[in-house]
Design an enzyme around this catalytic site. Sequence first.
Site, PDB file in Angstrom:
ATOM      1  N   ASP A  48       0.850  -1.254   0.040  1.00  0.00           N
ATOM      2  CA  ASP A  48      -0.089  -0.044   0.020  1.00  0.00           C
ATOM      3  C   ASP A  48       0.923   1.207  -0.097  1.00  0.00           C
ATOM      4  OD1 ASP A  48      -3.095   0.648   0.964  1.00  0.00           O
ATOM      5  OD2 ASP A  48      -1.779   2.246   1.103  1.00  0.00           O
ATOM      6  N   GLN A  58      -5.604   8.031  -4.983  1.00  0.00           N
ATOM      7  CA  GLN A  58      -6.976   7.808  -4.784  1.00  0.00           C
ATOM      8  C   GLN A  58      -7.360   9.026  -5.764  1.00  0.00           C
ATOM      9  OE1 GLN A  58     -10.081   8.617  -5.060  1.00  0.00           O
ATOM     10  NE2 GLN A  58      -9.889  10.692  -3.798  1.00  0.00           N
ATOM     11  N   SER A  92      -0.585  15.414 -12.862  1.00  0.00           N
ATOM     12  CA  SER A  92      -1.839  15.798 -13.439  1.00  0.00           C
ATOM     13  C   SER A  92      -2.029  17.158 -13.820  1.00  0.00           C
ATOM     14  CB  SER A  92      -2.963  14.985 -12.377  1.00  0.00           C
ATOM     15  OG  SER A  92      -4.214  15.649 -12.640  1.00  0.00           O
ATOM     16  N   GLU A 132      -4.859  18.458 -13.272  1.00  0.00           N
ATOM     17  CA  GLU A 132      -5.655  18.953 -12.247  1.00  0.00           C
ATOM     18  C   GLU A 132      -4.730  20.165 -11.507  1.00  0.00           C
ATOM     19  OE1 GLU A 132      -8.798  18.622 -10.353  1.00  0.00           O
ATOM     20  OE2 GLU A 132      -9.195  18.468 -12.437  1.00  0.00           O
ATOM     21  N   TYR A 174      -6.775  16.512  -3.791  1.00  0.00           N
ATOM     22  CA  TYR A 174      -6.280  15.796  -4.722  1.00  0.00           C
ATOM     23  C   TYR A 174      -5.198  16.394  -5.600  1.00  0.00           C
ATOM     24  CZ  TYR A 174      -5.583  13.080  -9.358  1.00  0.00           C
ATOM     25  OH  TYR A 174      -4.831  12.650 -10.296  1.00  0.00           O
TER      26      TYR A 174
END
Length: 342
Positions: A61, A86, A128, A130, A152
């Site tokens: 993880d 995520q 990203s 974003e 995010y």
Amino acid sequence: MKALITGITGQDGFYLSKLLLERNYEVHGLIRRSSNINTNRIDPLISEYLPSGQLNLHYSDLTDSSSLTNLINKLLPDEVYNLAAQSHVAVSFKNPIYTTQTGTIGTVTILETIRNTEKNIKFYQASSSEMFGGVTGESLNEDSTFYPKSPYAAAKVFSHNVTKIYRESYDIFAVNGILFNHESPLRGETFVTRKISRAVGRIYQNIQKKVTLGNLDASRDWGFAGDYTYGMYKMLQHTKPDDWVLATGETHTVKEFADEAFKIVGLNWEDYVEYSEKHERPNEVHHLLGDPSKVKKELGWEPKTSFKDLVKMMVEEDIKLAEKEKVLIDNNLLKPSWEHSN
Ligand code: NAP
Ligand code: GDD
């Protein structure tokens, strides 16, 4: 060549691992334990490549630093692609701490581990578009200013910066791929393109009536995930590490995507799309348009799939999926819940 991919069970994980396996890489993927099987996307690769040991899966993880470090030290891969996150922007407002932990700790753990090995391991970070926040109408490139608008995006800015810091401070071959939205028939079903293509398939098969969306005027530079994962690979094969934008240079609104998708089955989107405020975000990225000139000039990368072909590919696959669902519904083996979810 040996590669480690975090996020191998995601959309990009499938396309990237397929590409590397076909190039004879030994591929190691990080998977996390879940109560349901989460390897659906890569099942075709598992059956073809796992028995020979060319593909290997390891439980870990991104938030479990010791397991990540142990894994890298044990495998000593040539390349690490950090795709795990995520990755849902709206969910990052609901789960900000988890999104931040996943989006930051794993990156610095991997970089720190690479720094402490003797081997020159190359590193790819999934940055990203974003991060730009979509505050201007201009075409965005590697020098454009970041204006993150969600937990995010803020986490992605951290990982982008730390990747650059490790490259400059320790001479690590660490690359940021600043990718604009990329979609496919394997796109997660709660992202807007797949939500629409899934709905079109089901409406066409008469097992769904409506689809509810939020901001229809948002625009995105949408490309095909298979083209973009090839771009990731190209970045790690370049002579020197850097940051590159991958985009198509075209932007379309959510409305335009819906229009194109419904037209494929001869329907008018306005008869099936409903608006709900519940799909609006606390802070919206209204407009994204990328400028891929640097990657074209330096790596010779260009997107191969047009907007129309992308929408067609997704709708055609989702019509086939809905046809199978219809058989199950007709035989009382499935109760549709899709109009109440998402
Ligand atoms: P995706 O389909 O959502 O896949 C995300 C992957 O990350 C899945 O394999 C998921 O595992 C894994 N993951 C999530 N949390 C984890 C954790 N704590 N530890 C380990 N693994 C974890 O995303 P994608 O579309 O393939 O995108 C790949 C990467 O590119 C992401 O980092 C995303 O933020 C970034 N990106 C995507 C786009 C795009 O348009 N697709 C654009 C720019 C950047 P499970 O399968 O178990 O959930
Ligand atoms: N998900 C979703 N669901 N989005 C909707 C909906 C809806 O019902 N209705 C309208 N939208 C709008 C969103 O408000 C957003 O402006 C746009 O559609 C795209 O949303 P998503 O498909 O969820 O993608 P995203 O652009 O927020 O994020 C994706 O692309 C980023 C790259 O720019 C993700 O893949 C991120 O992980 C990635 O970094």
